[in-house]
Design a protein around this motif. Structure first.
Motif, short mmCIF file in Angstrom:
data_model
loop_
_atom_site.label_atom_id
_atom_site.label_comp_id
_atom_site.label_asym_id
_atom_site.label_seq_id
_atom_site.Cartn_x
_atom_site.Cartn_y
_atom_site.Cartn_z
N ILE A 1 0.97 -1.29 0.23
CA ILE A 1 0.45 0.16 0.09
C ILE A 1 0.79 1.37 -0.27
O ILE A 1 2.16 1.03 0.85
N ASN A 2 0.71 2.07 -0.95
CA ASN A 2 1.69 3.61 -0.95
C ASN A 2 0.73 4.67 -0.82
O ASN A 2 -0.58 4.58 -0.64
N MET A 3 1.15 5.57 0.32
CA MET A 3 0.41 6.79 0.82
C MET A 3 0.88 7.87 0.91
O MET A 3 2.84 7.95 0.65
N HIS A 4 0.86 8.93 0.48
CA HIS A 4 1.26 10.69 0.37
C HIS A 4 1.31 10.68 1.92
O HIS A 4 0.75 10.87 2.23
N MET A 5 2.77 11.48 1.73
CA MET A 5 2.20 12.68 3.36
C MET A 5 1.26 13.97 3.07
O MET A 5 1.04 14.22 2.30
N ASN A 6 0.64 14.85 3.92
CA ASN A 6 -0.06 15.21 3.62
C ASN A 6 0.31 16.97 4.26
O ASN A 6 0.24 16.86 5.61
N PRO A 7 0.83 18.10 4.03
CA PRO A 7 1.49 19.51 4.17
C PRO A 7 -0.01 20.10 4.85
O PRO A 7 0.23 20.34 5.86
N THR B 1 7.11 13.48 -1.37
CA THR B 1 6.57 14.30 -2.49
C THR B 1 7.50 15.35 -2.70
O THR B 1 6.46 16.78 -3.23
N GLY B 2 8.13 16.01 -2.23
CA GLY B 2 9.14 17.12 -2.70
C GLY B 2 8.64 18.02 -0.94
O GLY B 2 8.46 19.53 -1.03
N ILE B 3 8.47 18.09 -0.23
CA ILE B 3 8.04 18.22 1.33
C ILE B 3 8.45 16.92 2.74
O ILE B 3 8.46 18.10 3.37
N GLY C 1 11.78 10.94 -9.24
CA GLY C 1 11.75 12.46 -9.93
C GLY C 1 10.66 13.47 -8.51
O GLY C 1 11.96 14.44 -9.29
N HIS C 2 9.84 13.11 -7.81
CA HIS C 2 9.75 13.73 -7.10
C HIS C 2 11.24 15.43 -6.51
O HIS C 2 11.11 15.74 -6.13
N GLU C 3 12.12 13.92 -5.91
CA GLU C 3 13.35 14.42 -4.93
C GLU C 3 13.21 15.10 -6.03
O GLU C 3 14.23 16.02 -5.80
N PHE C 4 13.95 14.70 -6.93
CA PHE C 4 15.02 15.75 -8.18
C PHE C 4 14.24 17.00 -8.70
O PHE C 4 14.07 17.96 -8.80
N SER C 5 12.88 17.07 -8.96
CA SER C 5 11.98 18.09 -9.39
C SER C 5 11.79 19.48 -8.04
O SER C 5 11.82 20.38 -7.94
N ASP D 1 13.68 16.82 -0.24
CA ASP D 1 13.55 15.11 0.00
C ASP D 1 15.14 14.55 0.30
O ASP D 1 15.12 13.53 0.85
N SER D 2 15.97 14.81 -0.33
CA SER D 2 17.16 14.42 -0.88
C SER D 2 18.22 14.38 0.60
O SER D 2 18.07 12.83 1.03
#
Length: 248
Positions: free
Chosen positions: A83-89, A137-139, A165-169, A174-175
């Protein structure tokens, strides 16, 4: 591709063995997938990207928690292990001098909701092989997001998805966090990027895919080629097999 059948057929044609189903789409809600048959193809479920298990409104919070619980029980039934999920700011207020993130301002409530969520998921997943992967997701430059993810990673069933891609952009957002927690990275969303434009076919952008695979190789158990078109997926698979891994 609109139908689950067409996506499965495409995976089979390309000799892929993992399909990630995105619950943002109306045709991929749980009730629409009750007849899903599990064969040789494995599945992962991508929870809705607007998932908010930190909402201050109890009715909203309960609905989002129920969504996760229902998804876990669906995965148990269908023997789906990822199961994959995003964090929400969350919501922020823009003041004259700065943005005020409400999850940051009311951090105690935010982190307690995180802990509660982790306990619920841990209980639901007890005795199963299902894991929940938190995707960058870049946050991760937001300290309260990092603290929440660290709290979840204390629980064995939580791991990390590395979306390259999210990390790069996102620049360096995120790195540092990913590097510090690389032992938890088990799942890879692999695509290329040019500046802020990501989800490009592999080999068409600025990401050093060889370096990514060298860094991730000892931890990664599964890879999703996360492009948005059929042609992009075919191009990515061909690039990967030719330049990265010639045995799959």
């Amino acid at each position: 591709m609109d139908s689950l059948y067409d996506n499965v057929r495409l995976c089979n044609e390309l000799n892929l063995d993992l399909l990630e189903i995105n619950m943002n789409l109306p045709q991929f809600q749980l009730k629409e997938m009750e007849d899903l048959k599990i064969g040789s193809l494995e599945y992962s479920i991508h929870l809705p990207e607007d998932l908010n298990i930190w909402a201050f409104n109890e009715n909203v919070l309960d609905a989002h928690i129920k969504t996760v619980i229902d998804t876990i029980r669906f995965c148990k039934l269908k023997k789906i292990k990822k199961i994959n999920m995003h964090m929400n700011p969350g919501i922020y207020f823009t003041l004259p001098q700065k943005k005020v993130f409400l999850f940051e301002k009311y951090y105690d409530t935010y982190i307690q909701n995180t802990i509660n969520f982790g306990k619920i998921v841990e209980c639901e997943l007890s005795g199963t092989e299902i894991e929940v992967f938190v995707e960058n997701t870049g946050i991760y430059h937001l300290w309260f997001i990092r603290k929440a993810v660290e709290e979840l990673l204390k629980i064995n069933c939580f791991k990390l998805t590395w979306d390259v891609g999210h990390e790069f952009s996102s620049g360096t957002n995120d790195s540092e966090f990913l590097a510090a927690n690389k032992k938890y990275i088990n799942h890879l969303h692999l695509h290329d990027a040019i500046g802020s434009n990501n989800h490009l076919p592999l080999g068409t952008g600025q990401i050093n895919i060889d370096r990514i695979m060298d860094m991730a190789g000892q931890y990664i158990k599964s890879i999703i080629f996360e492009t948005k078109t059929v042609d992009g997926l075919i191009e990515s698979v061909e690039f990967y097999r030719k330049h990265i891994h010639d045995t799959i």
